[in-house]
Scaffold this motif. Structure first.
Motif, PDB file in Angstrom:
ATOM      1  N   MET A 172       3.973  -0.957  -1.519  1.00 52.92           N
ATOM      2  CA  MET A 172       3.034  -1.565  -2.456  1.00 52.92           C
ATOM      3  C   MET A 172       2.413  -2.824  -1.871  1.00 52.92           C
ATOM      4  O   MET A 172       1.214  -3.087  -2.058  1.00 52.92           O
ATOM      5  N   VAL A 173       3.235  -3.607  -1.145  1.00 53.07           N
ATOM      6  CA  VAL A 173       2.699  -4.804  -0.484  1.00 53.07           C
ATOM      7  C   VAL A 173       1.673  -4.400   0.569  1.00 53.07           C
ATOM      8  O   VAL A 173       0.588  -4.987   0.673  1.00 53.07           O
ATOM      9  N   GLY A 174       2.014  -3.357   1.356  1.00 50.80           N
ATOM     10  CA  GLY A 174       1.067  -2.881   2.351  1.00 50.80           C
ATOM     11  C   GLY A 174      -0.213  -2.356   1.717  1.00 50.80           C
ATOM     12  O   GLY A 174      -1.318  -2.593   2.222  1.00 50.80           O
ATOM     13  N   SER A 205      -1.478  -3.342  -1.173  1.00 47.58           N
ATOM     14  CA  SER A 205      -2.235  -4.486  -1.688  1.00 47.58           C
ATOM     15  C   SER A 205      -2.942  -5.256  -0.580  1.00 47.58           C
ATOM     16  O   SER A 205      -3.972  -5.894  -0.830  1.00 47.58           O
ATOM     17  N   ILE A 206      -2.409  -5.185   0.656  1.00 50.85           N
ATOM     18  CA  ILE A 206      -3.017  -5.911   1.764  1.00 50.85           C
ATOM     19  C   ILE A 206      -4.070  -5.077   2.486  1.00 50.85           C
ATOM     20  O   ILE A 206      -5.155  -5.574   2.820  1.00 50.85           O
ATOM     21  N   ALA A 241       8.565  -1.025  -2.632  1.00 48.19           N
ATOM     22  CA  ALA A 241       7.998  -2.371  -2.756  1.00 48.19           C
ATOM     23  C   ALA A 241       7.231  -2.760  -1.496  1.00 48.19           C
ATOM     24  O   ALA A 241       6.143  -3.350  -1.567  1.00 48.19           O
ATOM     25  N   ILE A 242       7.788  -2.416  -0.319  1.00 42.71           N
ATOM     26  CA  ILE A 242       7.096  -2.714   0.939  1.00 42.71           C
ATOM     27  C   ILE A 242       5.783  -1.936   1.017  1.00 42.71           C
ATOM     28  O   ILE A 242       4.744  -2.470   1.456  1.00 42.71           O
ATOM     29  N   TRP A 297      -6.037  -2.014  -1.123  1.00 45.79           N
ATOM     30  CA  TRP A 297      -6.565  -2.507  -2.381  1.00 45.79           C
ATOM     31  C   TRP A 297      -7.801  -3.393  -2.245  1.00 45.79           C
ATOM     32  O   TRP A 297      -8.741  -3.269  -3.050  1.00 45.79           O
TER      33      TRP A 297
END
Length: 359
Positions: free
Chosen positions: A84-86, A88-89, A81-82, A92
């Protein structure tokens, strides 16, 4: 007499199988609910199996270090999850910008491409190599218009895909969690249905299949990521537009056996040609060098001889898989072939080898 009896038994068995297949085709409506359910879960099941073999070694290592298996899986989910957040920031936004620019500029890009083709076609040096009646520009423009139509239809189809993506998003993590938690119990449960005198052999087959799938999936990821890194570095050197987006598409398409490398090269060369014919040539050089490094250095080291499949066999399998089940069939046909090959080898060794080779 014994040979005649054996021949008649085989004939009877084949006829019985054909009758069962025929009767099944006449009552196919009975199987539609099952097929509908299968079509709904096949994608999340494939994703769960893919990540199961990628993450299982990590879960096993954590379990050996006295971490509860459930806790280990939850920790991996948290790390994922971390990440994926990275993603997306950090990644992405750039990918999304390149994708939006590509879609918005598609008509202008095709116009520029037509102009480039016209310039190449009327080039004094190249025209000497082309037949006078080849009419390259009109043919290529026609193909490009068809390609643009397919491209826009594909983008439209993405909306229907993402409308069903919620099902994948919900079921995939749940399936993956239970697959990681249960570990190697799936093979044991399958072996339990085999008669007791064959269970040792059944366990050997399941272990071979498990090892093959693990090596195949992990190996494909390593090989494709290495290919992506090589291509991306090369694209940055020649300043190819949409380098990151084209590399990601190439890595994904390279999971398709045999034809994936060819399909991934088409948009790269087209974008390079739109920028300049020299960029297209350098793109081809980079793709060729990267794939040669992948095929001759990385793949033999990662896979060894476990994927010793003849290229002609691969082509036939890919064509069969595509005809049977489209893109899913193409992705699954090689692992399915290797599973059947393992099962066939064991069945032949147990039941036929001694009779046929000593006959």
């Amino acid at each position: 007499m014994a040979r005649h009896n054996r021949f008649f038994r085989w004939c009877f068995t084949i006829i019985l199988v054909l009758i069962i297949i025929y009767l099944g085709s006449r009552v196919s409506f009975i199987f539609k609910p099952v097929l509908s359910l299968f079509s709904m879960i096949i994608v999340p099941l494939m994703l769960a199996g893919f990540f199961y073999y990628l993450l299982r070694p990590l879960v096993n290592v954590m379990e050996r270090h006295k971490v509860n298996r459930t806790v280990a899986i939850l920790l991996i989910y948290l790390i994922f999850a971390i990440m994926m957040v990275g993603f997306s920031i950090l990644v992405w936004p750039s990918l999304r910008t390149q994708l939006n620019n590509l879609v918005e500029n598609a008509p202008a890009l095709f116009t520029t491409l037509s102009e480039q083709v016209a310039e190449v076609e009327h080039n004094g040096f190249l025209s000497s190599f082309l037949p006078q009646d080849s009419n390259l520009l009109s043919k290529l423009t026609e193909y490009l218009n068809k390609g643009f139509t397919v491209f826009t239809e594909y983008l439209t189809g993405l909306f229907s895909f993402f409308s069903n993506f919620a099902i994948v998003l919900i079921t995939f993590p749940i399936l993956l969690f239970y697959m990681l938690k249960e570990g190697g119990k799936f093979g044991e449960q399958i072996v339990s249905f085999i008669p007791k005198r064959f269970r040792i052999h059944g366990k050997e087959v399941m272990d071979d299949i498990d090892h093959m799938l693990s090596s195949f999936i992990v190996g494909r990821v390593i090989v494709n990521v290495a290919l992506g890194v090589l291509m991306y570095v090369g694209f940055l050197i020649i300043d190819l537009p949409y380098a990151m987006l084209l590399t990601v598409v190439a890595v994904i398409l390279n999971f398709i056996p045999f034809i994936g490398s060819f399909l991934s090269s088409i948009p790269i060369v087209i974008i390079g040609f739109i920028e300049a014919p020299s960029i297209a040539i350098w793109s081809i050089v980079i793709i060729t060098v990267a794939q040669q490094i992948q095929d001759n250095l990385i793949s033999p080291y990662v896979f060894g001889k476990q994927l010793d499949i003849h290229p002609m066999t691969t082509i036939i399998l890919v064509l069969m898989g595509g005809d049977i089940a489209g893109i899913l069939g193409i992705l699954l046909i090689i692992p399915v072939y290797m599973i059947l090959k393992i099962v066939y080898s064991k069945v032949y060794e147990l039941f036929f080898k001694q009779k046929w080779e000593n006959a």
